[in-house]
Design a protein around this motif. Structure first.
Motif, short mmCIF file in Angstrom:
data_model
loop_
_atom_site.label_atom_id
_atom_site.label_comp_id
_atom_site.label_asym_id
_atom_site.label_seq_id
_atom_site.Cartn_x
_atom_site.Cartn_y
_atom_site.Cartn_z
N LYS A 85 0.81 -1.22 0.05
CA LYS A 85 -0.07 0.10 0.07
C LYS A 85 0.83 1.27 -0.04
O LYS A 85 0.33 2.26 -0.02
CB LYS A 85 -1.02 0.04 1.39
N LEU A 86 1.98 1.09 -0.24
CA LEU A 86 3.01 2.26 -0.11
C LEU A 86 3.01 2.78 -1.64
O LEU A 86 3.23 1.98 -2.64
CB LEU A 86 4.53 1.94 0.52
N MET A 92 11.01 3.95 -1.74
CA MET A 92 12.36 4.39 -1.76
C MET A 92 12.97 4.93 -0.41
O MET A 92 14.08 4.49 -0.06
CB MET A 92 12.41 5.62 -2.88
N LEU A 93 12.23 5.70 0.19
CA LEU A 93 12.43 6.28 1.55
C LEU A 93 12.79 4.90 2.69
O LEU A 93 13.62 5.16 3.43
CB LEU A 93 11.51 7.04 2.11
N LEU A 94 11.70 4.04 2.47
CA LEU A 94 11.81 2.80 3.39
C LEU A 94 13.27 2.40 3.23
O LEU A 94 14.05 1.68 4.22
CB LEU A 94 10.72 1.78 3.07
N GLN A 95 13.87 2.25 2.16
CA GLN A 95 15.29 1.61 1.79
C GLN A 95 16.21 2.31 2.24
O GLN A 95 17.35 2.10 2.37
CB GLN A 95 15.45 1.43 0.46
#
Length: 132
Positions: A85-86, A92-95
């Motif tokens: 759901k992202l 990208m920011l999660l990485q």
């Protein structure tokens, strides 16, 4: 050449000693954001050894503290995040691997900047040590 190395060593030693920072000690903290980030969700946390327990909306999550230097650390945990759901930007920011840089300590207040890298910051504020 020896003199140049010696001078560079003295400057690097002086810059480290000029910083007013140290790692967080064991105990309970609350986060107070700078005014620019006042709408960010408030949370508290507790440190026990090299574990960081985050308390947000009555949910407790634990992270391993990874010390980067005397003044900075990052957090790791094994939680799997559902990325379905992202948005692409959120994925990208999660990485990214954000880290906290403590740049000043005054009594029980640790002033910090959360950074993605040297130029991009997540947010800033202070960690306030004490009974919550």
């Amino acid at each position: 050449m020896k003199y140049l190395i010696f001078i560079l060593f003295i400057f690097s030693l002086a810059s480290v000693q000029a910083q007013n920072c140290h790692m967080l000690k064991d105990g309970k903290y609350r986060v107070e954001y700078d005014s620019v980030f006042k709408n960010y969700p408030k949370y508290s946390f507790e440190i026990k050894g090299n574990v960081y327990y985050k308390f947000e909306n009555e949910i407790k999550r634990d992270f391993k503290i990874i010390k980067i230097s005397d003044c900075s650390f990052s957090l790791e945990n094994d939680e799997i995040i559902d990325e379905s759901k992202l948005t692409d930007l959120q994925k990208m920011l999660l990485q990214q691997k954000p880290y906290f840089e403590i740049y000043k300590v005054e009594e029980n207040e640790y002033y910090f900047i959360c950074r993605i890298d040297l130029h991009v910051q997540c947010y800033s504020g202070k960690f306030i040590y004490g009974n919550l």
